[in-house]
Scaffold this motif. Sequence first.
Motif, PDB file in Angstrom:
ATOM      1  N   GLY A 139      20.775 -23.412  17.470  1.00 40.55           N
ATOM      2  CA  GLY A 139      21.372 -23.894  16.184  1.00 40.55           C
ATOM      3  C   GLY A 139      22.410 -23.372  15.707  1.00 40.55           C
ATOM      4  O   GLY A 139      23.638 -23.093  16.412  1.00 40.55           O
ATOM      5  N   ASP A 140      22.444 -23.096  14.200  1.00 40.47           N
ATOM      6  CA  ASP A 140      23.708 -22.727  13.830  1.00 40.47           C
ATOM      7  C   ASP A 140      24.623 -21.869  14.396  1.00 40.47           C
ATOM      8  O   ASP A 140      24.377 -20.686  14.653  1.00 40.47           O
ATOM      9  N   ALA A 141      25.827 -22.237  14.564  1.00 44.13           N
ATOM     10  CA  ALA A 141      27.005 -21.644  14.765  1.00 44.13           C
ATOM     11  C   ALA A 141      26.801 -20.707  16.098  1.00 44.13           C
ATOM     12  O   ALA A 141      27.372 -19.684  16.248  1.00 44.13           O
ATOM     13  N   ARG A 142      26.119 -21.406  17.080  1.00 49.12           N
ATOM     14  CA  ARG A 142      25.773 -20.746  18.172  1.00 49.12           C
ATOM     15  C   ARG A 142      26.932 -20.488  19.121  1.00 49.12           C
ATOM     16  O   ARG A 142      26.926 -19.244  19.936  1.00 49.12           O
ATOM     17  N   LEU A 143      27.963 -21.230  19.010  1.00 47.86           N
ATOM     18  CA  LEU A 143      29.094 -20.876  19.750  1.00 47.86           C
ATOM     19  C   LEU A 143      30.223 -20.473  18.685  1.00 47.86           C
ATOM     20  O   LEU A 143      31.533 -20.685  19.109  1.00 47.86           O
ATOM     21  N   SER A 144      30.197 -19.907  17.527  1.00 51.25           N
ATOM     22  CA  SER A 144      31.018 -19.378  16.952  1.00 51.25           C
ATOM     23  C   SER A 144      32.058 -18.426  17.191  1.00 51.25           C
ATOM     24  O   SER A 144      33.352 -18.472  16.864  1.00 51.25           O
ATOM     25  N   LYS A 145      31.865 -17.792  18.340  1.00 50.81           N
ATOM     26  CA  LYS A 145      32.758 -16.917  18.829  1.00 50.81           C
ATOM     27  C   LYS A 145      34.133 -17.302  19.320  1.00 50.81           C
ATOM     28  O   LYS A 145      35.123 -16.661  19.116  1.00 50.81           O
ATOM     29  N   TYR A 146      34.303 -18.520  19.707  1.00 49.81           N
ATOM     30  CA  TYR A 146      35.373 -19.190  20.112  1.00 49.81           C
ATOM     31  C   TYR A 146      36.387 -19.485  18.968  1.00 49.81           C
ATOM     32  O   TYR A 146      37.523 -19.103  19.118  1.00 49.81           O
ATOM     33  N   VAL A 147      35.546 -19.647  17.868  1.00 48.77           N
ATOM     34  CA  VAL A 147      36.546 -19.933  16.581  1.00 48.77           C
ATOM     35  C   VAL A 147      36.768 -18.650  15.907  1.00 48.77           C
ATOM     36  O   VAL A 147      37.843 -18.490  15.349  1.00 48.77           O
ATOM     37  N   THR A 205      38.275 -27.452  20.030  1.00 45.47           N
ATOM     38  CA  THR A 205      38.489 -27.230  18.623  1.00 45.47           C
ATOM     39  C   THR A 205      39.163 -25.906  18.356  1.00 45.47           C
ATOM     40  O   THR A 205      40.034 -25.925  17.410  1.00 45.47           O
ATOM     41  N   ALA A 206      38.888 -24.816  18.870  1.00 52.51           N
ATOM     42  CA  ALA A 206      39.442 -23.556  18.641  1.00 52.51           C
ATOM     43  C   ALA A 206      40.652 -23.577  19.139  1.00 52.51           C
ATOM     44  O   ALA A 206      41.388 -22.925  18.616  1.00 52.51           O
ATOM     45  N   ASN A 207      40.805 -24.272  20.444  1.00 51.58           N
ATOM     46  CA  ASN A 207      42.564 -24.238  20.703  1.00 51.58           C
ATOM     47  C   ASN A 207      43.435 -25.000  19.812  1.00 51.58           C
ATOM     48  O   ASN A 207      44.432 -24.631  19.543  1.00 51.58           O
ATOM     49  N   ASN A 208      42.867 -26.360  19.325  1.00 58.26           N
ATOM     50  CA  ASN A 208      43.644 -26.854  18.243  1.00 58.26           C
ATOM     51  C   ASN A 208      43.851 -25.950  17.045  1.00 58.26           C
ATOM     52  O   ASN A 208      44.895 -26.031  16.483  1.00 58.26           O
ATOM     53  N   LEU A 209      42.910 -25.319  16.637  1.00 56.14           N
ATOM     54  CA  LEU A 209      42.739 -24.410  15.479  1.00 56.14           C
ATOM     55  C   LEU A 209      44.076 -23.422  15.885  1.00 56.14           C
ATOM     56  O   LEU A 209      44.788 -23.004  14.752  1.00 56.14           O
ATOM     57  N   TYR A 243      32.610 -28.844  15.406  1.00 56.20           N
ATOM     58  CA  TYR A 243      32.107 -27.448  15.068  1.00 56.20           C
ATOM     59  C   TYR A 243      30.987 -27.766  14.371  1.00 56.20           C
ATOM     60  O   TYR A 243      30.723 -28.029  13.297  1.00 56.20           O
ATOM     61  N   ASN A 244      29.622 -27.652  15.070  1.00 60.36           N
ATOM     62  CA  ASN A 244      28.466 -28.219  14.670  1.00 60.36           C
ATOM     63  C   ASN A 244      27.408 -26.959  14.960  1.00 60.36           C
ATOM     64  O   ASN A 244      27.567 -26.014  15.283  1.00 60.36           O
ATOM     65  N   SER A 245      26.002 -27.432  14.203  1.00 59.16           N
ATOM     66  CA  SER A 245      25.042 -26.605  14.059  1.00 59.16           C
ATOM     67  C   SER A 245      23.932 -26.752  15.179  1.00 59.16           C
ATOM     68  O   SER A 245      23.337 -26.036  15.590  1.00 59.16           O
ATOM     69  N   GLY A 246      24.105 -27.989  15.940  1.00 65.60           N
ATOM     70  CA  GLY A 246      23.182 -28.484  16.687  1.00 65.60           C
ATOM     71  C   GLY A 246      23.487 -27.591  18.093  1.00 65.60           C
ATOM     72  O   GLY A 246      24.161 -26.827  18.198  1.00 65.60           O
ATOM     73  N   THR A 247      22.895 -28.364  19.080  1.00 62.97           N
ATOM     74  CA  THR A 247      23.131 -27.855  20.619  1.00 62.97           C
ATOM     75  C   THR A 247      24.752 -28.394  20.811  1.00 62.97           C
ATOM     76  O   THR A 247      25.111 -29.421  20.701  1.00 62.97           O
ATOM     77  N   GLN A 248      25.344 -27.417  20.813  1.00 65.42           N
ATOM     78  CA  GLN A 248      27.040 -27.377  21.083  1.00 65.42           C
ATOM     79  C   GLN A 248      27.433 -27.540  22.405  1.00 65.42           C
ATOM     80  O   GLN A 248      26.966 -26.861  23.338  1.00 65.42           O
ATOM     81  N   VAL A 293      32.825 -27.049  25.731  1.00 67.97           N
ATOM     82  CA  VAL A 293      33.983 -28.029  25.995  1.00 67.97           C
ATOM     83  C   VAL A 293      34.595 -28.270  24.520  1.00 67.97           C
ATOM     84  O   VAL A 293      35.770 -28.092  24.236  1.00 67.97           O
ATOM     85  N   THR A 294      33.723 -28.975  23.667  1.00 71.31           N
ATOM     86  CA  THR A 294      34.075 -29.426  22.413  1.00 71.31           C
ATOM     87  C   THR A 294      34.489 -28.147  21.599  1.00 71.31           C
ATOM     88  O   THR A 294      35.733 -28.321  20.745  1.00 71.31           O
ATOM     89  N   ILE A 295      33.763 -27.218  21.421  1.00 79.54           N
ATOM     90  CA  ILE A 295      34.043 -26.105  20.638  1.00 79.54           C
ATOM     91  C   ILE A 295      35.411 -25.185  21.141  1.00 79.54           C
ATOM     92  O   ILE A 295      36.143 -24.912  20.255  1.00 79.54           O
TER      93      ILE A 295
END
Length: 182
Positions: free
Chosen positions: A122-130, A86-90, A73-78, A81-83
């Motif tokens: 950048g930062d938290a661009r795909l945070s919606k999933y989490v 990560t959200a599904n594991n959480l 879960y990063n701040s760069g170009t996310q 699929v990774t995010i």
Amino acid sequence: VSYNDASYCTTGYSHIMSVLNAKGVTNTVTEENMFFVQGNHDAVDLEKLPFVRETAGVDRENYGVYVLNYKDYNSGTQNPVTITNTANNLRAWLNQQVVGDKPIFVISHVPLHQSIRAIEDGDARLSKYVVDVLNEAGARGLNIIFLYGHNHDDKNAASVGGSTNFVGRGESIWLPNPDGDG
């Protein structure tokens, strides 16, 4: 020394441990109950940083902790699929937690809220999933506390408390647009 050099990170960890030891708290603050999370200036190879925990949950009698490392879960170009993974594991870990007063700390280097850098991929661009996962768990009654570090929010961004944020149950924050256009 590069910020992304394991020796830089290890030196910082050693310094923290020596300060704790000098203060006499290493008998109560141990590696077992300390949670170091990987940030964007930490070596990518976590095998070189044994004190940094993998992205996963830890369940204790009086609290739970879920670590969200930068590689997941990063701040760069996310990578969506990774995010999403990560959200599904959480979600899977949170679904195993029993509703009650026990706090569940979710710790991450990267915040959830909108910052000016989210517009630039950048930062938290795909945070919606989490955020969706955290909202589901909170609605189920879990006592979730999200802690983060990497905050490049404008100090005057009153909508999320500026550079220090507290958002309580039932309150909202601005999230980045996953399409990256603000």
